[in-house]
Design a protein around this motif. Sequence first.
Motif, short mmCIF file in Angstrom:
data_model
loop_
_atom_site.label_atom_id
_atom_site.label_comp_id
_atom_site.label_asym_id
_atom_site.label_seq_id
_atom_site.Cartn_x
_atom_site.Cartn_y
_atom_site.Cartn_z
N UNK A 195 -24.36 23.64 -32.89
CA UNK A 195 -23.73 22.33 -33.09
C UNK A 195 -23.89 21.48 -31.84
N UNK A 196 -24.25 20.25 -32.05
CA UNK A 196 -24.28 19.23 -30.99
C UNK A 196 -23.12 18.30 -31.31
N UNK B 238 -20.70 12.69 -39.29
CA UNK B 238 -19.46 12.67 -40.07
C UNK B 238 -18.91 11.26 -40.24
N UNK B 239 -19.24 10.37 -39.34
CA UNK B 239 -18.82 8.98 -39.49
C UNK B 239 -19.53 8.31 -40.66
N UNK C 122 -21.62 15.59 -45.23
CA UNK C 122 -22.60 16.21 -44.35
C UNK C 122 -22.02 17.48 -43.69
N UNK C 123 -20.71 17.63 -43.70
CA UNK C 123 -20.09 18.84 -43.14
C UNK C 123 -20.55 20.10 -43.86
N UNK C 124 -21.01 19.95 -45.09
CA UNK C 124 -21.55 21.10 -45.83
C UNK C 124 -22.79 21.69 -45.16
N UNK D 201 -29.78 15.06 -48.56
CA UNK D 201 -28.65 15.80 -49.09
C UNK D 201 -27.40 14.93 -49.24
N UNK D 202 -27.06 14.19 -48.21
CA UNK D 202 -25.78 13.48 -48.17
C UNK D 202 -25.99 11.98 -48.14
#
Length: 142
Positions: free
Chosen positions: A64-65, A73-74, A79-81, A112-113
């Motif tokens: 994770x960066x 996430x903003x 996208x957290x998936x 995806x998102x």
Amino acid sequence: MSESSVSPLSFSAALTVSFDEAVARTREAFAAQGFGVLTEIDVTATLRTKIGAEIEDILILGACHPTFAHRALQSTRAVALMMPCNVVVRRDPEDEGHVVVEALNPAMMVDFAGDGDDAGLAEVAADAASRVAAAVAALAGA
């Protein structure tokens, strides 16, 4: 000799070092690009313990960066998936002298998102992908 490759799904490098050395180099290469490892799954040990299966060494690192994670996430919480970014270190079952490092291409987040701020998500995905690519390229060049 090391080699690398890129696909829409992933960045990868084949290394000619021990498995433990590949794991250590992978951690270092990703740390140099601002990624921390949040999770670690020893697939080999898990399958051995749970079902008695014996497979080659496979370790999944959840990288994770924080800045990229926040920016993505903003755009959309969906996208957290896809977080953290999976980086797989695995011994090549066809050539014990090679260890393969594969990292998910963050650019996949956009497809995806895509229900969020597409421009913002595309930008952070491109930024993250360039860092992941740099980490994997550093492994191939080592």
